[in-house]
Design an enzyme around this catalytic site. Sequence first.
Site, PDB file in Angstrom:
ATOM      1  N   SER A 138      20.059 -65.396  19.874  1.00 12.23           N
ATOM      2  CA  SER A 138      20.019 -66.664  20.606  1.00 12.23           C
ATOM      3  C   SER A 138      20.101 -67.803  19.609  1.00 12.23           C
ATOM      4  CB  SER A 138      18.710 -66.772  21.401  1.00 12.23           C
ATOM      5  OG  SER A 138      18.472 -68.096  21.835  1.00 12.23           O
ATOM      6  N   TYR A 151       9.734 -66.553  22.927  1.00 11.66           N
ATOM      7  CA  TYR A 151      11.153 -66.207  22.989  1.00 11.66           C
ATOM      8  C   TYR A 151      11.810 -66.385  21.620  1.00 11.66           C
ATOM      9  CZ  TYR A 151      15.997 -66.172  24.616  1.00 11.66           C
ATOM     10  OH  TYR A 151      17.322 -65.877  24.795  1.00 11.66           O
TER      11      TYR A 151
END
Length: 254
Positions: A138, A151
Amino acid sequence: MFSLSGKVAVVTGGGSGIGKAISVLFGKQGATVHILELNASAGESSVSEIIEAGGQAQVHACDVSNQAQVSEVINSIGKVDVLVNNAGIAHVGSLENCDADAFERVYNVNVKGVYNTLYAVVPVMKANGGGVILNMASIASSIGLPDRFAYSMSKGAVLTMTLSVAKDYIKNNIRCNCISPARVHTPFVDGFIAKNYPGREEEMFEKLSATQPIGRMAKPEEVAALALYLCSDEASFITGTDYPIDGGFIRLNN
């Protein structure tokens, strides 16, 4: 170009969103696709689409955070030429908004889940003379995002696991790369907006889209196209690399 004919591909979380787009595209390009999916019915939907297009696919009900389950599935498949570690979950919150249970949930899927599949697949690839691994990281792996503590932790781990595996197994003809998307328009995004911003869905969708300098979110199919390239023989000189697909988010947001 970009044929996967004769290749066996394993895709985790292939029942929806990016994972589904990758699974369907790989099937169209000739791979036999094995989808590891906690939601088996969603996986069956992807399989049906692949088969209707003339491809070959199978879904395996599997919790990637469970090492025994992952190993059993991989052993049943036997040969694996391509592994795409796509399964993952999100969490919104800073450190202070992330209790131990939330942290462990994210860790178990996003970090341990990737470890479990790598642990099961790498020996299989070594025995078969090589293979290709693609992990879904990501933009949170590379930059600071607000309210994404757990995350970001998990995706940072995915990035560094990618580098470690690429380094350790380059002599075994195993390539390992990762993709770092910014926001991608998936059913998860729509559900997240509806849950957290009821009555303001359109406004928030436009606001989130505008955070990408290019002015929109990515389509799952665009991420799948990059995944296809990186897993194809045309990318045989690429390993140990992270590929942002972010509409300019990392470099142009200044």
